[in-house]
Enzyme design. Structure first.
Site, mmCIF file in Angstrom:
data_model
loop_
_atom_site.group_PDB
_atom_site.id
_atom_site.type_symbol
_atom_site.label_atom_id
_atom_site.label_comp_id
_atom_site.label_asym_id
_atom_site.label_seq_id
_atom_site.Cartn_x
_atom_site.Cartn_y
_atom_site.Cartn_z
ATOM 1 C CG ASN A 88 11.135 -30.209 46.389
ATOM 2 O OD1 ASN A 88 10.427 -31.245 48.119
ATOM 3 N ND2 ASN A 88 12.372 -30.019 46.664
ATOM 4 C CG HIS A 101 12.648 -32.190 39.348
ATOM 5 N ND1 HIS A 101 12.223 -30.908 39.077
ATOM 6 C CD2 HIS A 101 13.131 -31.580 40.840
ATOM 7 C CE1 HIS A 101 11.612 -29.931 39.806
ATOM 8 N NE2 HIS A 101 13.313 -30.191 41.207
ATOM 9 C CG HIS A 103 15.509 -33.586 43.962
ATOM 10 N ND1 HIS A 103 16.186 -32.579 43.854
ATOM 11 C CD2 HIS A 103 13.979 -33.039 43.601
ATOM 12 C CE1 HIS A 103 15.705 -31.650 43.689
ATOM 13 N NE2 HIS A 103 14.344 -31.861 43.516
HETATM 14 P P1 5GP Z 1 12.908 -28.255 43.324
HETATM 15 O O1 5GP Z 1 13.769 -27.086 44.511
HETATM 16 O O2 5GP Z 1 12.352 -27.780 42.372
HETATM 17 O O3 5GP Z 1 12.849 -29.046 43.732
HETATM 18 O O4 5GP Z 1 14.522 -28.845 41.976
HETATM 19 C C1 5GP Z 1 15.324 -28.876 41.303
HETATM 20 C C2 5GP Z 1 16.686 -28.571 41.667
HETATM 21 O O5 5GP Z 1 17.004 -28.772 39.670
HETATM 22 C C3 5GP Z 1 17.642 -28.254 42.163
HETATM 23 O O6 5GP Z 1 18.289 -28.827 42.783
HETATM 24 C C4 5GP Z 1 18.924 -27.141 41.139
HETATM 25 O O7 5GP Z 1 19.735 -27.351 42.068
HETATM 26 C C5 5GP Z 1 18.543 -28.031 40.369
HETATM 27 N N1 5GP Z 1 19.145 -26.955 38.737
HETATM 28 C C6 5GP Z 1 18.905 -26.086 38.478
HETATM 29 N N2 5GP Z 1 18.823 -25.915 36.989
HETATM 30 C C7 5GP Z 1 19.772 -26.594 36.885
HETATM 31 C C8 5GP Z 1 20.374 -27.351 35.883
HETATM 32 O O8 5GP Z 1 20.054 -25.940 34.721
HETATM 33 N N3 5GP Z 1 21.064 -28.441 35.329
HETATM 34 C C9 5GP Z 1 21.378 -29.366 36.013
HETATM 35 N N4 5GP Z 1 21.741 -30.674 36.198
HETATM 36 N N5 5GP Z 1 20.723 -29.049 37.511
HETATM 37 C C10 5GP Z 1 19.751 -27.941 38.355
#
Ligand code: 5GP
Ligand code: ZN
Length: 113
Positions: A88, A101, A103
């Site tokens: 994303n 990151h 996924h």
């Molecule tokens: P995004 O929405 O930015 O593509 O994905 C961020 C991801 O990071 C989300 O799926 C969320 O659940 C995960 N996430 C956020 N904070 C933490 C954390 O402190 N530890 C872990 N393991 N995952 C996290």
């Protein structure tokens, strides 16, 4: 390391995570709020805010990131079932953590797009 970045803190070992593997450049850990039976994040140690901020000098690192995805899939046995890989980029696309990151998700049905 960016001081208030949660993924920099995980990479530095300052915040706990279920880490699958790590090396000098990348690490892979389980998402804390999984949206699939298997949901892993692969990140560079280097703070890159999103793909939109990746530079040509990051070329090798970006390759390592994708090979890290492959390693997750190999080690967790995701290849036969298949897995979805998502990056994303930007709030409008659903990015909530502003440290690049990937996924890696598997174990459920997906729709497209
Ligand atoms: P995004 O929405 O930015 O593509 O994905 C961020 C991801 O990071 C989300 O799926 C969320 O659940 C995960 N996430 C956020 N904070 C933490 C954390 O402190 N530890 C872990 N393991 N995952 C996290
Ligand atoms: Zn960061």
């Amino acid at each position: 390391m960016t001081a208030d970045c949660i993924f920099c803190k995980i990479a530095a070992g300052e915040v706990g995570a279920d880490v699958l593997f790590e090396d000098d450049d990348i690490l892979a850990f389980r998402d804390v709020r999984p949206v699939a039976p298997t949901h892993v994040l692969v990140i560079p140690r280097k703070h890159i805010t999103s793909l939109a901020q990746a530079d040509p000098e990051d070329q090798a690192l970006l390759g390592k990131l994708l090979l890290g995805v492959r390693r997750v899939a190999d080690e967790l046995g995701l290849v036969e079932a298949g897995y979805r890989t998502i990056i994303n980029t930007g709030r409008g696309a659903g990015q909530t953590v502003f440290h690049l990151h990937v996924h890696v998700m598997s174990g459920r049905a997906w729709t497209w797009p």
